[in-house]
Design an enzyme around this catalytic site. Structure first.
Site, PDB file in Angstrom:
ATOM      1  N   PRO A   1     -53.382 -12.571  22.545  1.00  0.00           N
ATOM      2  CA  PRO A   1     -52.616 -12.684  21.309  1.00  0.00           C
ATOM      3  C   PRO A   1     -52.373 -14.152  20.947  1.00  0.00           C
ATOM      4  O   PRO A   1     -52.101 -14.975  21.818  1.00  0.00           O
ATOM      5  CB  PRO A   1     -51.306 -11.973  21.643  1.00  0.00           C
ATOM      6  N   GLU A   2     -52.488 -14.486  19.666  1.00  0.00           N
ATOM      7  CA  GLU A   2     -52.209 -15.840  19.211  1.00  0.00           C
ATOM      8  C   GLU A   2     -50.831 -15.877  18.559  1.00  0.00           C
ATOM      9  O   GLU A   2     -50.130 -14.860  18.505  1.00  0.00           O
ATOM     10  CB  GLU A   2     -53.320 -16.313  18.266  1.00  0.00           C
TER      11      GLU A   2
ATOM     12  N   LYS B   1     -46.726 -19.611  21.724  1.00  0.00           N
ATOM     13  CA  LYS B   1     -46.970 -18.220  22.128  1.00  0.00           C
ATOM     14  C   LYS B   1     -45.974 -17.738  23.179  1.00  0.00           C
ATOM     15  O   LYS B   1     -46.114 -16.651  23.713  1.00  0.00           O
ATOM     16  CB  LYS B   1     -48.396 -18.091  22.679  1.00  0.00           C
TER      17      LYS B   1
ATOM     18  N   ARG C   1     -65.901 -21.608  25.102  1.00  0.00           N
ATOM     19  CA  ARG C   1     -65.626 -20.676  24.019  1.00  0.00           C
ATOM     20  C   ARG C   1     -66.646 -20.923  22.919  1.00  0.00           C
ATOM     21  O   ARG C   1     -67.710 -21.472  23.173  1.00  0.00           O
ATOM     22  CB  ARG C   1     -64.192 -20.850  23.507  1.00  0.00           C
TER      23      ARG C   1
END
Length: 315
Positions: free
Chosen positions: A2-3, A61, A298
């Site tokens: 989750p961001e 976060k 990434r």
């Protein structure tokens, strides 16, 4: 993972359900979800039972709930319940008669409140997340610890090392720009540095850079003030848009406190669109296909036309 917008969706949902309520009982179904609480399940439950939730706070976060009336700290928010969502953690509000979720790990029973569910459940399939108690410490700048309904100059100890995020009203552009220029790195690496600016993950970094028309390898020490402001404004815009949609929800396991998924992924302009037309270029009558490049284990997605590679780029 989750961001920031996903975590803020959870914070906004939780605060309306749990603020001001007392934790009356704690049930730990899987102690693995308390591995960050070094003193174990009994200490965890003993310190939570009878505590009142004052607020739900987020910085970047990181998400925590300051507690009052905890043993040894009567009326003082010196301790907080911290939630680490990990890859698949969910905080769900449920009524007691709702069947347990398959991967339910921890159940908190709350004092009755009219029209509100009585249980806060922590559900986690992959068990990378967890709950734990942490100390609250004064913030370095004297400002609020994070985004909250009743901001206090206190921050969860585990979050005290990270900078403020772009949605924080106390975020300082001057501090951000000065520290950004002092770094000799690429722009995306800087945006992902939680010590410089928190809460910007891989997805939203790509989206902000696309919106700002800047390449991820642009050297930070060459950024002009207007360019730095542009990328920061872009980050705020894409996060605000994602908040309105409930988050990106690339992972079907991510849901908000009511169990609903977000839909912002349908509006992404760069991330995950390799080989598809750049929407901005298409509007200008130019055919340009988005590219994907490896970046820090990434991926980065850019338009080769409106985000040209810089000279002396830093990858």
């Amino acid at each position: 993972m989750p961001e920031l917008p996903e975590v803020e969706v959870v914070r906004r949902g939780l605060v309306s359900w749990v603020r001001g309520r007392t934790i009356t009982a704690v049930e730990v179904l899987d102690p693995r979800s308390l591995r960050r609480h070094a003193l174990g399940p009994e200490d965890f439950a003993g310190n939570l039972e009878g505590a009142r939730v004052l607020d739900v706070v987020r910085r970047g976060k990181f998400l925590w709930m300051p507690l009052a009336d905890t043993p040894g700290h009567p009326g003082t928010p010196a301790v907080a319940l911290m939630a680490h969502l990990g890859m698949s953690g969910q905080l769900l509000m449920q009524d007691p008669d709702v069947p347990d979720e398959k991967h339910l790990k921890v159940r908190l029973r709350l004092s009755p409140a009219a029209g509100m569910p009585e249980e806060l459940r922590f559900v986690d399939q992959r068990i990378f997340g967890g709950l734990f108690l942490t100390s609250l410490v004064p913030t370095a700048d004297g400002g609020p610890g994070g985004l909250a309904e009743t901001p206090l100059p206190l921050i969860a100890e585990e979050a005290s090392h990270i900078a403020r995020d772009p949605l924080d009203p106390h975020f300082s552009f001057e501090t951000f720009y000065r520290r950004l220029r002092a770094r000799r790195t690429g722009l995306k690496r800087a945006l992902l540095d939680q010590g410089l600016v928190s809460g910007i993950g891989n997805i939203y970094a790509d989206e902000a850079l696309w919106l700002a028309r800047l390449h991820y390898a642009r050297p930070t020490d060459t950024l002009r003030r207007g360019e730095a402001q542009r990328v920061l404004d872009a980050a705020r815009q894409v996060m605000t848009d994602a908040l309105a949609a409930g988050g990106t929800s690339f992972d079907s396991l991510y849901v908000n406190v009511n169990g609903a998924s977000g839909y912002f992924e349908r509006s992404l302009n760069a991330y995950g669109r390799e080989g598809r037309e750049c929407r901005r270029c298409a509007e200008a009558g130019i055919v340009s296909l988005l590219k994907r490049e490896q970046f820090m284990n990434r991926s980065s997605y850019t338009c080769p036309v409106c985000q040209p590679k810089p000279r002396n780029g830093r990858w």
